[in-house]
Design an enzyme around this catalytic site. Structure first.
Site, mmCIF file in Angstrom:
data_model
loop_
_atom_site.group_PDB
_atom_site.id
_atom_site.type_symbol
_atom_site.label_atom_id
_atom_site.label_comp_id
_atom_site.label_asym_id
_atom_site.label_seq_id
_atom_site.Cartn_x
_atom_site.Cartn_y
_atom_site.Cartn_z
ATOM 1 C CG HIS A 8 77.449 3.951 79.418
ATOM 2 N ND1 HIS A 8 76.396 4.450 80.140
ATOM 3 C CD2 HIS A 8 78.120 3.098 80.244
ATOM 4 C CE1 HIS A 8 76.407 3.926 81.365
ATOM 5 N NE2 HIS A 8 77.441 3.103 81.461
ATOM 6 C CG ASP B 189 81.622 4.861 82.971
ATOM 7 O OD1 ASP B 189 82.327 5.890 82.997
ATOM 8 O OD2 ASP B 189 81.075 4.379 83.985
#
Length: 746
Positions: free
Chosen positions: A269, A117
């Protein structure tokens, strides 16, 4: 002694030539060139406005894609789950609400979908991609539109290397607390960025601040249904590595590993901070899980479904490419502006430092006990030249102030073709020692040369027809001529009509910007300008440089530079005060400063060869011209960047640091201004308006200077413009001038 290498000019012939009628210069009969210039003026003004508008647009676009506007970084408290279907709460991480469906999907056993993300990030995304390539693994990247717009090459690399890309909104807001129109906007902008970066569109979507399907609530469920109606699969996760907490490599690997061979969508991430632990964990996690029989696939590969990324063609593709091109241009423009801000910061702080240091040096030198310019004071008579064109409202006060001088003077008023009876007013006064010389309108330089030809004395004082001298002004102005090296003296010009806001701003500018500068330039021996309102010249020095020239619109700057190049010293006499009538409207101020700015540029260009010459000319060219160019042309042109970035910082952040920086610059200016007022023995009251002056007045000066640049670059020619005067300036009463302590006398 000044150098005598220059050829003496036939000054009388030059003066006669200047005094000939020049109908093209007559205000009532403008030439064809002048009429053309008037028609071109709106174009130059429009160019200035368009350039400013483009600059602001680039900054707004830059701030917009750098995720500092419209973003919502708050995680709200969970709401009830009454409206969420049980099969969604108990189902898998992939939710399909397309076409009215309410389905959830799970990843099959021994298949892992790594999802990353908040990227792409220029530091960590390439490292993640390298690890994936090293272990022959695929992943799905949920990218934000802002980061995609800034780093499109990384998104293209993802696609080229077989990874899948999904949307994570454009600005990373919590859509549970925004309208459907905002959701549509986030999706469309994200797709626009994807099209421009990699030529694709995606049907995968991950809401910011989402987690597991079991955490779906009555606020997020309506958003999920609406997103599905727009053709998107909502992808959550069922394994959270919690790498954003930076818990260590072991903890990240444990959090990302499913139990019992189950399939999973794993959350990691590749942006949002230091992802070193994520990269290290990934390099261990991939071979370890591959050894247990897991395959790392994109989401659609794991679900045995068609790819979620489809090519974009036609208008959509070109719109995306245009968007990316605009972002690149905005980033480039912002980099240039940031560099300009750094330059102006160095120039502003450097100039203020020099002014404080050197003006203090000048004050100590000229105010020390027993200071004299030469062995004997200058007592010989002086010729005062007053060029006048339509100065009926001011000329009487000007002439009468000269007749009250405590130094012997010869007063010559040169009427430059006035149409309002200026010459008749002077002649009607019948004052002794006052002569009127008439000529057809030929401009201020020609008028001064005509006065010089009619002057009887070797020391020449020049002033404007709207200026008033104190009784001691002429005496103080000529004292430096006791030094035989001095060729010209700059006086202390002050604003007489400072009771209005625009007058107060100019008063600050005169005291701080002009007179403090003159102290600095005096010490550096490169004074750029003898003010037209109050200046004195050695006649022989003027004749050696050919008198006043009309080659530029700033004849005072032109002749001062010529004197420097001829080897003469130019100094500042702070006690030679003159009170002048400053423009009282924005339009008049614009006209005056436009002429000054353009004329200064002309003078710098005219004397540019001094940079490569030797002797006094070379010294001025390599010291004076660069300083004048930096402090009087470049710095004012770049100074508004301080205010532009103030607005930028207030809107896009960081707000606190931006405000602090702006007030720090203002504090430096306030200190310099207060010191300048102290040196000039002025009241500090006008400095109350200093912040407003910096916000408004500086922008006006910026546009004036920008227009001057455009005029110069487009080959335009600016005509002399007569300012309308009210004639209300007189010598202040003693209680209006502060004593040496810096406070006004009562």
């Amino acid at each position: 002694m000044p150098s005598r290498t220059r050829r003496r000019t036939d000054h009388k012939a030059r003066t006669d030539r200047k005094a000939r009628p020049d109908h093209a210069a007559r205000p009532d009969r403008p030439s064809r060139k002048a009429r053309t210039d008037r028609r071109r003026f709106p174009l130059r003004y429009a160019l200035s406005f368009l350039l400013l508008l483009a600059t602001l647009a680039m900054l707004i676009l830059h701030g917009y894609v750098h995720n500092e506007i419209l973003a919502d970084f708050r995680v709200r408290p969970e709401a009830a789950t009454d409206q969420v279907p049980r099969k969604i709460l108990d189902g898998g991480p992939v939710i399909d609400t397309r076409g009215g469906r309410t389905d959830s999907l799970r990843v099959p056993k021994h298949r892992l979908v790594l999802t990353f993300d908040d990227g792409p990030d220029p530091t960590w995304t390439p490292k993640v991609l390298d690890i994936l390539a090293k272990h022959h693994a695929h992943a799905t990247f949920f990218v934000t539109g802002t980061m995609t717009s800034r780093y499109p090459e990384l998104v293209k690399r993802m696609v080229d290397e077989g990874h899948e890309v999904g949307l994570h909104t454009f600005n990373h807001p919590d859509l549970s607390y925004h309208s459907r129109s905002r959701a549509d906007w986030e999706l469309s902008q994200g797709q626009l960025a994807l099209a421009g970066a990699a030529g694709i569109r995606s049907s995968l979507f991950r809401p910011p601040y989402s987690s597991f399907a079991s955490a779906m609530d009555d606020r997020s469920w309506p958003v999920t249904k609406y997103i599905g109606s727009r053709g998107y699969l909502t992808v959550l996760n069922d394994r959270d590595s919690e790498d954003w907490r930076k818990p260590g490599v072991d903890a990240i690997v444990r959090g990302a590993t499913p139990a019992g061979g189950k399939g999973a969508v794993v959350l990691m991430h590749d942006s949002g901070g230091d992802r070193g632990e994520t990269v290290a964990a990934l390099d261990r996690y991939l071979p370890e899980l591959q050894g247990k029989g897991y395959r790392f696939q994109t989401l659609t590969e794991a679900l045995d479904a068609p790819s979620a990324d489809t090519p974009v063609t036609g208008a959509a593709l070109w719109k995306g490419r245009a968007w990316i091109a605009l972002i690149k241009a905005a980033d480039g423009a912002t980099d240039v502006l940031v560099a300009g801000l750094a330059v102006v910061g160095v120039l502003v702080i450097g100039r203020f430092g020099l002014m404080l240091l050197l003006s203090a040096t000048h004050a100590r030198r000229t105010r020390r006990r027993g200071f004299r310019w030469g062995p004997e004071p200058v007592t010989r008579p002086v010729s005062v030249l007053v060029p006048a064109y339509n100065e009926a409202k001011c000329i009487e006060s000007t002439v009468r102030s000269l007749t009250e001088s405590d130094h012997p003077v010869e007063i010559i008023v040169i009427d430059d073709g006035s149409t309002d009876g200026t010459a008749r007013i002077v002649e009607g006064l019948g004052l002794p020692g006052v002569r009127v010389v008439r000529q057809l309108n030929a401009g201020k330089p020609a008028a001064l040369n005509r006065g010089l030809a009619n002057a009887s004395h070797d020391l020449i004082v020049m002033m404007d027809g709207d200026t008033v001298f104190e009784p001691s002004t002429v005496r103080e102005l000529v004292q430096p001529f006791a030094d035989h090296r001095v060729g010209a003296v700059a006086g202390n010009a002050k604003v007489g009509n400072k009771d209005t806001l625009i007058g107060a701003w100019q008063h600050i500018e005169y005291v701080m910007g002009f007179n403090l500068d003159r102290r600095m330039y005096d010490v550096l021996r490169c004074m750029p300008t003898i003010p037209g309102a109050v200046g004195a010249f050695r006649r022989s020095a003027l004749e050696r440089v050919g008198g006043m020239s009309d080659d530029t619109l700033a004849e005072d700057t032109d002749v001062t530079m010529a004197l420097h190049r001829d080897g003469w010293r130019v100094v500042y006499a702070e006690k030679a005060r003159a009170w002048t009538e400053a423009p009282e409207s924005v339009q008049q101020l614009w006209s005056q400063r436009y002429r000054w700015s353009y004329g200064t540029m002309q003078a710098i260009w005219k004397h540019r060869r001094a940079v490569v010459e030797r002797g006094p000319s070379g010294r001025f060219g390599r010291i004076g011209l660069p300083l004048v160019s930096l402090f009087m042309v470049l710095a004012p042109l770049l100074a508004p960047l301080i205010d532009i970035f103030l607005v930028y910082g207030l809107v896009f952040g960081p707000t606190g640091r931006t405000i602090g920086s702006w007030f720090a610059i203002l504090a430096i200016q306030a200190v310099c201004a207060a010191y300048a007022f102290f040196l000039d023995r002025e009241r500090l009251t006008p400095l109350i308006s200093l912040p407003l002056q910096q916000i408004l007045y500086r922008q006006l000066m910026y546009v004036v200077l920008l227009q001057s640049w455009i005029t110069a670059l487009t080959g335009g020619r600016l005509r002399w413009q007569k300012l309308r005067r009210k004639g209300g300036v007189g010598v202040p009463q003693p209680d209006a001038v502060a004593p040496a302590g810096g406070r006004a006398a009562r």
